[in-house]
Enzyme design. Structure first.
Site, PDB file in Angstrom:
ATOM      1  CB  SER A 294     138.202  75.656  33.110  1.00 12.80           C
ATOM      2  OG  SER A 294     138.708  75.583  31.800  1.00 12.80           O
ATOM      3  CG  ASP A 305     125.455  84.867  28.740  1.00 12.19           C
ATOM      4  OD1 ASP A 305     125.345  85.372  29.884  1.00 12.19           O
ATOM      5  OD2 ASP A 305     126.469  85.019  28.033  1.00 12.19           O
ATOM      6  CE  LYS A 319     142.649  77.269  32.583  1.00 12.47           C
ATOM      7  NZ  LYS A 319     142.050  77.274  31.222  1.00 12.47           N
TER       8      LYS A 319
END
Length: 440
Positions: A294, A305, A319
């Site tokens: 999470s 990224d 999640k």
């Protein structure tokens, strides 16, 4: 105003006024079907009250119906009562008498997500994926998760015995523990070989500022900048979305951190980094494993990224959903999955998780190959990711990697008890010694 929370964040909202459209023939037919189903529900309710072998409390029946309805949606939507509120406050603000376990309910059984570091559970060797079947000899299958958690909590210094079923083991394991005051200390730091090591255990109310303080104190203790940073998110089950954003922002100077997207196409909320990189552009390695969930995955995904950090370890939990707490009364609320979150490149980590840039097995753990791994995709009714990667192929170990050929005993002789951390520190060291590239 409602705020989303990641994994365990709770924020109440006020009621909203909705415009009611004029019913069409299709909507009228749908309403008729709904009323028919509600009549069926009331028929069953009344039959139970009238004919069940023991008298049944109305509140118990209704709570069971609500729990069943929400359980049919996904593993993270639930009804929240006063006890649940207390549990969430404990997990986000800390300090309670217990064992230091993050657990969930799967098919009526209590399953361990992760043990907290430096707690009775962590010291006893309880692992992610273990099932707790008995507490002090009492069989707890079929009890609610709240009942099981309440049994494990208690006065510090009191003994407790858990019976653990571990997949891959022939016999149950009895574990004797003593409850302690569990103080949720979200961030720990130290200097290892001139490298700043920041261990983030949970995303509670002060995690962001604690990470920034750790960066400052690492430099202060060395008297100069470190060679780089290792950020440890292993077995971090998540926490507050706001703190995941703040931690990511500590290592980024610009760009999107995460977006959350609801049911409608235009229901998108984006969060961005503010100018200024607290880490000063130094090399960063983020350690993850199957217990990284999470809010932790938001941080790992954002830094990956933006090519700000090298992600190392095992694939994360997966999640990728956002829950919102909708206030129902003074002491109850509805925790409902309202959105999915996406990394800056538009990836959803739901089911698939974050895949490390460099997969580094924890070869210092004797059972790392045989111990089953527990992730979001193992939960019943989990949300399905529309874009799936074939992780079985990605994780297939077809060729032995000479970097990871050492045995636990060989590593122990070399003083290595945590191979993933050891490898990360070695990598930062190699990066710092690399010659500068001179453009001509």
């Amino acid at each position: 105003m409602a705020r989303a929370f990641s994994w365990l964040q709770a924020t109440a909202i006020a009621g909203a006024v909705a415009l009611v459209p004029v019913a069409t023939s299709a909507s009228a037919a749908a309403d008729s079907d709904t009323y028919h189903e509600l009549e069926t529900f009331m028929t069953v309710f009344n039959r139970i009250k009238a004919s069940y072998v023991d008298k049944v409390d109305d509140k118990k029946l209704i709570r069971g119906a609500i729990d069943g309805m929400l359980a049919s949606l996904d593993p993270h939507s639930s009804y929240v009562d006063a006890v649940d509120f207390q549990n969430m406050q404990i997990l986000t603000t800390g300090n309670y008498g217990g064992l230091g376990l993050t657990v969930t309910m799967q098919d009526g059984a209590v399953k361990v997500i992760a043990p907290q570091e430096d707690t009775p559970a962590g010291h006893a060797g309880i692992k992610s994926g273990d099932f707790i079947t008995h507490i002090d000899g009492k069989f707890i299958f079929g009890e609610t998760l709240d009942e099981a958690i309440s049994s494990m909590r208690g006065t510090p210094g009191t003994p407790i015995k858990l019976t653990i079923v571990r997949p891959g083991r022939d016999k149950p394991i009895d574990v004797a523990l003593v409850r302690e005051v569990i103080v949720t200390k979200p961030v720990k730091w130290e200097v290892k070989d001139g490298i700043g090591y920041i261990n983030i255990n949970t995303f509670s109310e002060t995690t962001g500022q604690d990470v920034r303080a750790a960066i400052y104190n690492i430099t202060k203790s060395l008297g100069h900048k470190p060679l780089g940073y290792v950020v440890d998110l292993r077995d971090n089950g998540g926490g507050l979305l706001s703190q995941a954003i703040e931690v990511s922002d500590a290592f980024l100077s610009s760009g999107e951190i995460v977006s959350q997207r609801g049911r409608e196409k235009d229901d998108i909320e984006r969060y961005y980094a503010k100018p200024g990189d607290d880490a000063g552009g130094l090399p960063v390695i983020v350690l993850i494993n199957s217990g990284t969930a999470s809010a932790s995955e938001i941080v790992a995904g954002a830094l990956q990224d933006h090519h700000r950090a090298l992600i190392m370890g095992d694939r994360s939990f997966g999640k990728g959903s956002v829950q919102t707490l909708l206030q129902l009364s003074n002491d109850s609320a509805l925790r409902l999955t309202t959105a999915r979150y996406f990394t800056p490149s538009g990836r959803s980590v739901q089911e698939g998780g974050i895949r490390p840039d460099i997969a580094v097995p924890q070869i210092s753990d004797p059972d790392y190959k045989s111990r089953p791994v527990f992730r979001e995709s193992d939960l019943r009714k989990h949300l399905v990711n529309e874009v799936k990667a074939d992780n079985a192929i990605l994780e297939e170990d077809t060729k032995p990697d000479p970097r990871f050929a050492a045995t636990p005993d060989e590593l122990k002789k070399r003083g290595v008890t945590d191979f993933q951390l050891y490898y990360a520190l070695q990598t930062i060291g190699r990066l710092s010694r690399a010659p500068a590239v001179v453009k001509k």
